[in-house]
Design an enzyme around this catalytic site. Structure first.
Site, PDB file in Angstrom:
ATOM      1  N   LYS A   1      -5.232  11.059   0.871  1.00  0.00           N
ATOM      2  CA  LYS A   1      -5.382   9.718   1.437  1.00  0.00           C
ATOM      3  C   LYS A   1      -6.646   9.123   0.827  1.00  0.00           C
ATOM      4  CE  LYS A   1      -6.626   7.483   5.775  1.00  0.00           C
ATOM      5  NZ  LYS A   1      -7.053   7.752   7.155  1.00  0.00           N
TER       6      LYS A   1
ATOM      7  N   SER B   1     -13.012   1.911  10.427  1.00  0.00           N
ATOM      8  CA  SER B   1     -12.276   2.013   9.159  1.00  0.00           C
ATOM      9  C   SER B   1     -12.983   1.259   8.042  1.00  0.00           C
ATOM     10  CB  SER B   1     -10.866   1.458   9.337  1.00  0.00           C
ATOM     11  OG  SER B   1     -10.213   1.425   8.082  1.00  0.00           O
ATOM     12  N   ALA B   2     -12.961   1.858   6.853  1.00  0.00           N
ATOM     13  CA  ALA B   2     -13.489   1.185   5.658  1.00  0.00           C
ATOM     14  C   ALA B   2     -12.669  -0.063   5.315  1.00  0.00           C
ATOM     15  CB  ALA B   2     -13.500   2.158   4.477  1.00  0.00           C
ATOM     16  N   ASP B   3     -11.487  -0.198   5.923  1.00  0.00           N
ATOM     17  CA  ASP B   3     -10.680  -1.414   5.696  1.00  0.00           C
ATOM     18  C   ASP B   3     -11.475  -2.663   6.072  1.00  0.00           C
ATOM     19  OD1 ASP B   3      -8.621   0.357   5.128  1.00  0.00           O
ATOM     20  OD2 ASP B   3      -7.413  -0.168   6.888  1.00  0.00           O
TER      21      ASP B   3
ATOM     22  N   LYS C   1      -2.942  -1.491  15.518  1.00  0.00           N
ATOM     23  CA  LYS C   1      -2.359  -0.667  16.576  1.00  0.00           C
ATOM     24  C   LYS C   1      -3.357  -0.453  17.697  1.00  0.00           C
ATOM     25  CE  LYS C   1       1.300   2.085  14.733  1.00  0.00           C
ATOM     26  NZ  LYS C   1       1.407   2.778  13.472  1.00  0.00           N
TER      27      LYS C   1
ATOM     28  N   GLU D   1       0.823  -1.225   0.000  1.00  0.00           N
ATOM     29  CA  GLU D   1       0.000   0.000   0.000  1.00  0.00           C
ATOM     30  C   GLU D   1       0.854   1.271   0.000  1.00  0.00           C
ATOM     31  OE1 GLU D   1      -1.549   1.810   3.465  1.00  0.00           O
ATOM     32  OE2 GLU D   1      -1.115   0.078   4.731  1.00  0.00           O
TER      33      GLU D   1
ATOM     34  N   ASP E   1     -16.598   5.766  14.307  1.00  0.00           N
ATOM     35  CA  ASP E   1     -15.402   5.686  13.467  1.00  0.00           C
ATOM     36  C   ASP E   1     -14.941   4.234  13.321  1.00  0.00           C
ATOM     37  OD1 ASP E   1     -13.048   5.976  12.090  1.00  0.00           O
ATOM     38  OD2 ASP E   1     -12.274   7.603  13.340  1.00  0.00           O
TER      39      ASP E   1
ATOM     40  N   VAL F   1      -5.434   0.536   3.072  1.00  0.00           N
ATOM     41  CA  VAL F   1      -5.628  -0.912   2.933  1.00  0.00           C
ATOM     42  C   VAL F   1      -6.870  -1.183   2.076  1.00  0.00           C
ATOM     43  CG1 VAL F   1      -6.246  -3.021   4.192  1.00  0.00           C
ATOM     44  CG2 VAL F   1      -4.396  -1.557   5.034  1.00  0.00           C
TER      45      VAL F   1
HETATM   46  N1  PSU Z   1      -2.219   1.640  10.730  1.00  0.00           N
HETATM   47  C1  PSU Z   1      -0.888   1.725  10.796  1.00  0.00           C
HETATM   48  N2  PSU Z   1      -0.221   2.367   9.794  1.00  0.00           N
HETATM   49  C2  PSU Z   1      -0.868   2.893   8.704  1.00  0.00           C
HETATM   50  C3  PSU Z   1      -2.299   2.778   8.646  1.00  0.00           C
HETATM   51  C4  PSU Z   1      -2.922   2.149   9.672  1.00  0.00           C
HETATM   52  O1  PSU Z   1      -0.292   1.267  11.754  1.00  0.00           O
HETATM   53  O2  PSU Z   1      -0.214   3.467   7.811  1.00  0.00           O
HETATM   54  C5  PSU Z   1      -3.022   3.326   7.455  1.00  0.00           C
HETATM   55  C6  PSU Z   1      -3.392   2.211   6.481  1.00  0.00           C
HETATM   56  O3  PSU Z   1      -3.281   2.711   5.153  1.00  0.00           O
HETATM   57  C7  PSU Z   1      -4.847   1.955   6.790  1.00  0.00           C
HETATM   58  C8  PSU Z   1      -5.315   3.356   7.110  1.00  0.00           C
HETATM   59  O4  PSU Z   1      -5.579   1.389   5.720  1.00  0.00           O
HETATM   60  O5  PSU Z   1      -4.261   3.899   7.870  1.00  0.00           O
HETATM   61  C9  PSU Z   1      -6.624   3.350   7.875  1.00  0.00           C
HETATM   62  O6  PSU Z   1      -7.156   4.638   7.907  1.00  0.00           O
HETATM   63  P1  PSU Z   1      -8.656   4.854   8.425  1.00  0.00           P
HETATM   64  O7  PSU Z   1      -8.622   4.465   9.883  1.00  0.00           O
HETATM   65  O8  PSU Z   1      -8.941   6.303   8.221  1.00  0.00           O
HETATM   66  O9  PSU Z   1      -9.522   3.953   7.625  1.00  0.00           O
HETATM   67 MN    MN Z   2     -11.995   6.441  10.279  1.00  0.00          MN
END
Ligand code: PSU
Ligand code: MN
Length: 313
Positions: A88, A142-144, A161, A26, A140, A108
């Protein structure tokens, strides 16, 4: 696989055509997840690690409106140097960045979308997004996680994390039918630490065993991906108390500054990195390399099984 919006790097196109293993990587981790210049050095090192383990790396991003599977070193430099000024890009953002002819670093979720379009089944990264602490109020998530529920790509990571609520993240994945595999561990790793208070759904001890599960899942046309959680190597793991203190402070700062939406994760990552100094960055780099090695091994094993018994698409 040809797609009008997608450019395969020649090396990636060749590997896919000749049924050689490919590992997706990624780019949000490059532009938003680590400071420059370590982000660029790490991205190049991760690619080298994939190659050293017999697979072809395909770093994914959107460059000037084109979806890319496989980048040049110059493109990786641009993503790393421009840093947080690069958009992003998660699933929802893809068409806007493409339509604008802009450049974006893929999360992701968006990396999975583009990997699947290219026909790449295995993706290695650092950590996935998840359910944030306090999601009961903020919503909140994540869309992941939703991407893992629908897109057939295995994501090799070091868990999630502890800026996230790991328990709620596992519950969400369970609801959506996404299995979490622990590589040689019964515990869900928490990125900087090898374990957490939570167990994974299944422990598997070889890349071959993991590839067999992927093949069975997709051969049965069960949609969605698999989380492969690979603990950080012992030598680079960090004391949990150090991480906990930094995470608590980062969360408090985010709350005070009213950080939300897509800014939340990059803000927390940057603050935890700054508060723990160089140690956490070194750990972060090592765990990504470790995931690249396992990703290459799984991609290799998966391809061997797939060649013998093709998944009908
Ligand atoms: N967690 C990490 N390092 C990262 C990310 C998450 O330890 O770089 C990044 C990844 O690209 C993940 C994104 O897909 O953050 C998630 O963002 P959000 O929570 O806004 O979906
Ligand atoms: Mn989010």
């Amino acid at each position: 696989m040809h797609h009008p919006y997608l450019d395969l790097h020649p090396e990636v196109a060749d590997a896919l055509a000749r049924h050689r293993p490919v590992v997706a990587l990624e780019s949000t981790i490059i532009s938003h997840g680590m400071p420059y210049p370590q982000n660029v050095a790490t991205a190049l090192q991760v690619e080298a690690e994939v190659r050293a383990h017999g697979a072809v790396p395909a770093t994914i991003a959107i460059m000037d409106g084109r979806l890319k599977a496989g980048l040049s070193a110059a493109q990786i430099e641009t993503l790393g140097k421009t840093g947080r000024a690069v958009a992003k890009v998660s699933r929802r953002d893809i068409p806007f960045i493409v339509a604008a002819g802009a450049t974006g670093a893929t999360t992701v979720a968006a990396t999975m979308v583009i990997a699947a379009m290219a026909g790449i089944r295995v993706f290695a990264t650092g950590g996935i997004g998840g359910v944030h602490r306090g999601a009961q109020q903020s919503f909140d998530v994540s869309a992941d996680l939703q991407e893992l529920a629908q897109t057939p790509v295995a994501v090799v990571c070091a868990g999630a994390k502890s800026i996230l609520d790991l328990g709620l993240t596992l519950e969400y994945l369970e609801t959506h039918g996404v299995p979490v595999v622990g590589y040689r561990t019964p515990w869900l790793p928490a990125f900087f630490t090898r374990d957490s208070a939570f167990k994974v759904d299944y422990q598997l001890d070889s890349a071959h065993a993991i590839a067999q599960v992927l093949h069975a899942k997709w051969a049965m046309q069960l949609k969605g991906g698999v989380v492969v959680a690979n603990p950080i190597p012992e030598a680079f793991a960090m004391p949990r108390t150090v991480i906990d203190v930094a995470v608590e402070q980062a969360l408090q700062e985010a709350d005070e500054q009213g950080i939300g939406g897509k800014e939340s994760t990059p803000f927390l990552l940057e603050r935890v990195c700054a508060l723990t100094g160089g140690d956490s960055l070194a750990a972060n780099i090592q765990l990504v390399l470790n995931n690249a090695r396992l990703g290459a091994a799984i991609a290799t094993e998966y391809l061997a099984i797939e060649m013998a018994q093709p998944v009908s698409r």
